[in-house]
Design an enzyme around this catalytic site. Structure first.
Site, PDB file in Angstrom:
ATOM      1  N   GLY A 164      -1.510   0.608  -0.081  1.00 30.19           N
ATOM      2  CA  GLY A 164      -1.789   2.022  -0.265  1.00 30.19           C
ATOM      3  C   GLY A 164      -0.483   2.875  -0.239  1.00 30.19           C
ATOM      4  N   ASP A 165       0.683   2.604   0.833  1.00 27.17           N
ATOM      5  CA  ASP A 165       1.670   3.321   0.497  1.00 27.17           C
ATOM      6  C   ASP A 165       2.337   3.433  -0.501  1.00 27.17           C
ATOM      7  OD1 ASP A 165       1.291   4.129   3.191  1.00 27.17           O
ATOM      8  OD2 ASP A 165       2.399   2.241   4.000  1.00 27.17           O
ATOM      9  N   ALA A 166       2.520   1.966  -1.100  1.00 28.50           N
ATOM     10  CA  ALA A 166       3.032   1.792  -2.549  1.00 28.50           C
ATOM     11  C   ALA A 166       2.515   2.670  -3.622  1.00 28.50           C
ATOM     12  CB  ALA A 166       3.176   0.360  -2.917  1.00 28.50           C
TER      13      ALA A 166
ATOM     14  N   GLY B 119       3.689   6.250  -3.175  1.00 25.79           N
ATOM     15  CA  GLY B 119       5.233   6.228  -3.552  1.00 25.79           C
ATOM     16  C   GLY B 119       5.294   6.406  -5.022  1.00 25.79           C
TER      17      GLY B 119
END
Length: 346
Positions: free
Chosen positions: A299-301, A304
């Site tokens: 999810g962070d990727a 980003g």
């Protein structure tokens, strides 16, 4: 360094991920859900030593906003992204600095001598990940750091801001200062819901910041928690929940609020307050299950990749596609990491 500025300014809890596989027994022992993120309570504290003692551990740079910042830095030219948060003066912080440097992310940490840098136990079972965080130094961030001679010019020069929802557990006044400043200057402020417990238990803090947010990112479990906490009729209808968030009162009315909810390999839903009844649903490219290493940081990727493309001036549709590419890259590697040498995704 003083004259260098960055388009994207990120803030969050810097953590070192302590990652193990085949953690079924740990889930049972510590009463953890297979796909969840929580703050460690007293009963969870022995897990950190237990992982190191009884399991094969992989250490990976973590912290939701820091992962996303590294993802955005991966997508963008050098010196585009800067990140702040609070760390201790220890080797965990050094490991985070090394990972940031590789991706081209500049950090301006607040360093607390004598404190330990925060850690996150990552318990992998199959393709699920359970995250148990002890914030340590991360929750000692001081608002005055934003107005320090090193950081203040970076805040003033940034065009886009990003914060993880996790930061609301201890730093709502910091998030309010940044978001209100961004809103008043018609800059873009983005926030991630980060985990179901944020809308569930930190709803008041979340509602206080929402008026200043231009972009909200979350996943299906966080959307469901938001719907349940706010009495929405259908806790599974992602488009309806995204609409409710999109049309929440907004301070800067010159720009619509965009809400993006991912749903793993299913699809991604985007709703803009400019067209709240016209949700966009994006398919996610299928990846062979054999290629999936783990989903920690996916999810962070996505966030980003989305933010990197947004800062690069891409359309919202293109931002989602770049987010998907970064998420796909991430799940084929151990933890929140990106391919090296760099692969162009824009």
């Amino acid at each position: 360094m003083a004259s260098q500025t960055y388009q994207l300014f990120c803030i969050g809890n810097p953590l070192l991920d302590v990652q193990v596989t085949n953690g079924e027994e740990l889930l049972k022992k510590y009463d953890l859900k297979a796909n969840d993120a929580i703050l460690a309570e007293e009963k969870h504290m022995p897990i950190y030593d237990e992982l190191v003692k009884d399991y094969k551990v992989t250490y990976v740079a973590g912290g939701a906003s820091q992962n996303a910042a590294r993802g955005a830095a991966y997508v963008l030219p050098p010196n585009s992204v800067v990140y702040t948060g609070c760390v201790g003066d220890d080797n965990l912080a050094d490991q985070l600095r090394a990972a940031n440097k590789r991706e081209g992310l500049q950090e301006v940490y607040l360093v607390k001598p004598g404190e330990r840098t925060g850690a996150c136990a990552v318990v992998l079972t199959g393709h699920d990940r359970s995250l148990v965080t002890t914030l340590r130094a991360a929750e000692k961030f001081e608002q005055s750091h934003l107005s320090s001679p090193t950081v203040a010019p970076l805040v003033d020069a940034a065009k886009v801001f990003y914060v993880e929802g996790f930061f609301l557990t201890h730093g709502t006044s910091v998030v309010l200062e940044l978001s209100q400043k961004a809103s008043a200057a018609s800059k873009v402020f983005a926030m991630n819901f980060s985990a179901p417990f944020i809308p569930q238990f930190f709803g008041t803090q979340l509602q206080s910041v929402l008026p200043y947010c231009d972009i909200i990112i979350g996943n299906e479990t966080e959307a469901e928690a938001y719907a349940a906490a706010n009495g929405l009729p259908d806790t599974k209808d992602l488009a309806a929940i995204a609409k409710a968030v999109a049309i929440f009162p907004k301070s800067n009315k010159s720009r619509p609020r965009v809400v993006i909810f991912t749903h793993g390999a299913e699809s991604t839903t985007l709703v803009s307050s400019a067209e709240p009844d016209s949700p966009k649903v994006f398919k996610v490219g299928a990846i062979d299950k054999e290629l999936i290493v783990d989903t920690n940081g996916a999810g962070d990727a996505f966030a980003g990749g989305f933010l990197g493309a947004y800062v690069a001036g891409k359309s919202l549709d293109e931002c989602v596609e770049v987010g998907h590419k970064m998420g796909a890259m991430n799940i084929q590697l151990v933890g929140p990491q990106y391919l090296w040498p760099k692969v162009s995704v824009l």
